[in-house]
Design an enzyme around this catalytic site. Structure first.
Site, PDB file in Angstrom:
ATOM      1  N   ASP A   1       0.876  -1.247   0.161  1.00 13.12           N
ATOM      2  CA  ASP A   1      -0.061   0.051   0.082  1.00 13.12           C
ATOM      3  C   ASP A   1       1.056   1.328  -0.070  1.00 13.12           C
ATOM      4  O   ASP A   1       0.535   2.226  -0.647  1.00 13.12           O
ATOM      5  CB  ASP A   1      -0.990   0.065   1.067  1.00 13.12           C
ATOM      6  CG  ASP A   1      -2.286  -0.712   1.048  1.00 13.12           C
ATOM      7  OD1 ASP A   1      -2.789  -0.602  -0.238  1.00 13.12           O
ATOM      8  OD2 ASP A   1      -2.617  -1.279   1.891  1.00 13.12           O
ATOM      9  N   PHE A   2       1.895   1.375   1.014  1.00 15.09           N
ATOM     10  CA  PHE A   2       2.553   2.206   1.111  1.00 15.09           C
ATOM     11  C   PHE A   2       3.530   2.602  -0.371  1.00 15.09           C
ATOM     12  O   PHE A   2       3.828   3.804  -0.695  1.00 15.09           O
ATOM     13  CB  PHE A   2       3.484   2.437   2.144  1.00 15.09           C
ATOM     14  CG  PHE A   2       2.785   2.897   3.671  1.00 15.09           C
ATOM     15  CD1 PHE A   2       2.478   4.334   3.631  1.00 15.09           C
ATOM     16  CD2 PHE A   2       2.424   1.935   4.570  1.00 15.09           C
ATOM     17  CE1 PHE A   2       1.950   4.747   4.780  1.00 15.09           C
ATOM     18  CE2 PHE A   2       1.754   2.307   5.627  1.00 15.09           C
ATOM     19  CZ  PHE A   2       1.416   3.659   5.756  1.00 15.09           C
TER      20      PHE A   2
END
Length: 405
Positions: free
Chosen positions: A169-170
């Site tokens: 996600d990051f």
């Protein structure tokens, strides 16, 4: 701490219509570089407004308030035609450094790139998807499909091991931020807008491919699990006499030599290498005999206190790091230990004192600092007035109609 006007994205306006981690983390990163990021939520907040962890003090989402610091907050009834029209208006408002959108609004044709471009031809739209074919996905579903969960965990089990950190996600969020900057650069040069789609699953798969892991599997089969051992060289954790643990790593001949100096084992390893006909100055040599190396080093760590271990490793130039629980990191911060200068305290309305962070990017040697997240929807009237030019009477009519609060 730099002021917003001295940061590189000062004057850039970005509309964020996204939830969970990838899109909001991109928005936060851009805000920390000086951009005006306006997060737009549906009435009552998006699906992540109460996501864990929650504050024990107030029940408010620590997650939501952390990822949305430094942004302005607008709340609209996007189920209504009027609310959708307002969001489209914000996303395509005029301005050299405006008309930039981050969203994960898959399946909402009214907010498609075509709908945006119909209002502003040079709009920059960056969309986060789960999968490139439109199917949903989150970090915890793509990680297993990328093969990483089967490489992770102790050697005594073949059950997949999920990670806690939503790393994909990051990473996807940073891809989004990069896409915004690249598209803005191109628009500055050519006047062209951009329609960019970034799938979370593609982010994970591409990263694993870029590490060479798929080709390795094609040649050798699946990699055996190694627990906390570093793959392809030497690195593992050791327990000190106090029961604390440290991780040491040797990726170069100098780093390997420093371990011998710190632990007084240089001659032992020279004799061991000779008897095994191994070369511990190479990655291959250290990796092949990692178990024997670990066994030789374990007693030294077990016989020395944590303080003495830290001092010896640092003095010898060993590549090492301590294991700390999150509560220990928090305690170090509260004690003003200065270990993690990227962390900064913030008085978050509705919660109280929280541990926040600056951007990891230091411009001119300065950390960005941090600011509180504003309350959900608290900037609605001001933003609609500033960006769309709505007057008090128009805002009152929107409130009466339930489009804003």
């Amino acid at each position: 701490m730099p002021t917003p006007t001295t940061l590189p994205l000062s004057g850039v306006r970005i509309i964020e219509f996204a939830s969970f981690v990838a899109g909001p983390s991109a928005g936060k990163a851009l805000a920390q570089m000086g951009a005006e990021v306006i997060r737009v939520d549906p009435m009552g907040g998006n699906a992540d407004v109460k996501r864990w962890p929650l504050s024990d003090r107030t029940g408010e989402s620590l997650y939501w308030n952390s990822l949305n610091r430094g942004k302005r907050s607008v709340m609209l009834d996007v189920r209504s035609d009027v609310g959708r029209d307002l969001l489209l208006g914000l996303a395509t408002a005029p301005g050299t450094d405006a008309g930039i959108v981050i969203d994960n609004a898959v399946g909402r044709p009214w907010f498609s790139y075509e709908a945006l471009a119909a209002r502003r031809e040079d709009v920059i739209a960056v969309r986060v998807q789960g999968r490139a074919d439109g199917r949903p996905a989150v970090d915890y579903t793509v990680n297993g499909a990328a093969g990483v969960a089967d490489m992770t965990g102790p050697a005594y089990t073949d059950a997949p091991t999920n990670h806690v950190l939503p790393g994909w996600d990051f990473l996807c969020g940073q891809q989004v931020a990069t896409a915004v900057l690249a598209a803005l650069r191109r628009r500055d040069k050519t006047g062209h807008g951009a329609n960019v789609e970034i799938a979370l699953a593609d982010t994970a798969t591409a990263a694993v491919a870029d590490l060479g892991w798929f080709t390795e599997a094609a040649e050798r089969g699946d990699r055996a699990r190694h627990g906390n051992h570093l793959y392809g060289s030497f690195g593992v954790d050791f327990a000190t006499a106090d029961g604390d643990r440290v991780m040491i790593v040797a990726l170069t001949p100098r780093q390997w030599a420093s371990i011998g100096i710190a632990t007084g084992t240089t001659e032992v390893f020279a004799a061991l290498a000779a008897s095994l006909e191994a070369d511990f100055t190479t990655d291959e040599g250290r990796y092949a005999h990692r178990g024997v190396i670990e066994a030789v080093l374990t007693p030294w760590f077990a016989q020395h206190s944590t303080v003495d271990v830290h001092t010896a490793l640092s003095d010898a130039g060993v590549l090492w790091g301590p294991y700390r629980s999150a509560s220990v990191v928090a305690a170090d911060f509260e004690a003003d230990a200065g270990i993690d200068p990227v962390l900064v305290g913030v008085d978050q309305p509705g919660i109280g004192d929280v541990i926040s962070s600056s951007s990891p990017m230091r411009f001119d040697g300065e950390y960005s600092g941090s600011v509180p997240a504003v309350a959900l929807g608290s900037d609605t009237a001001v933003v609609l007035g500033d960006v769309l030019g709505l007057d008090t009477a128009e805002l009152d009519r929107l409130r009466a109609a339930g489009v804003i609060v």
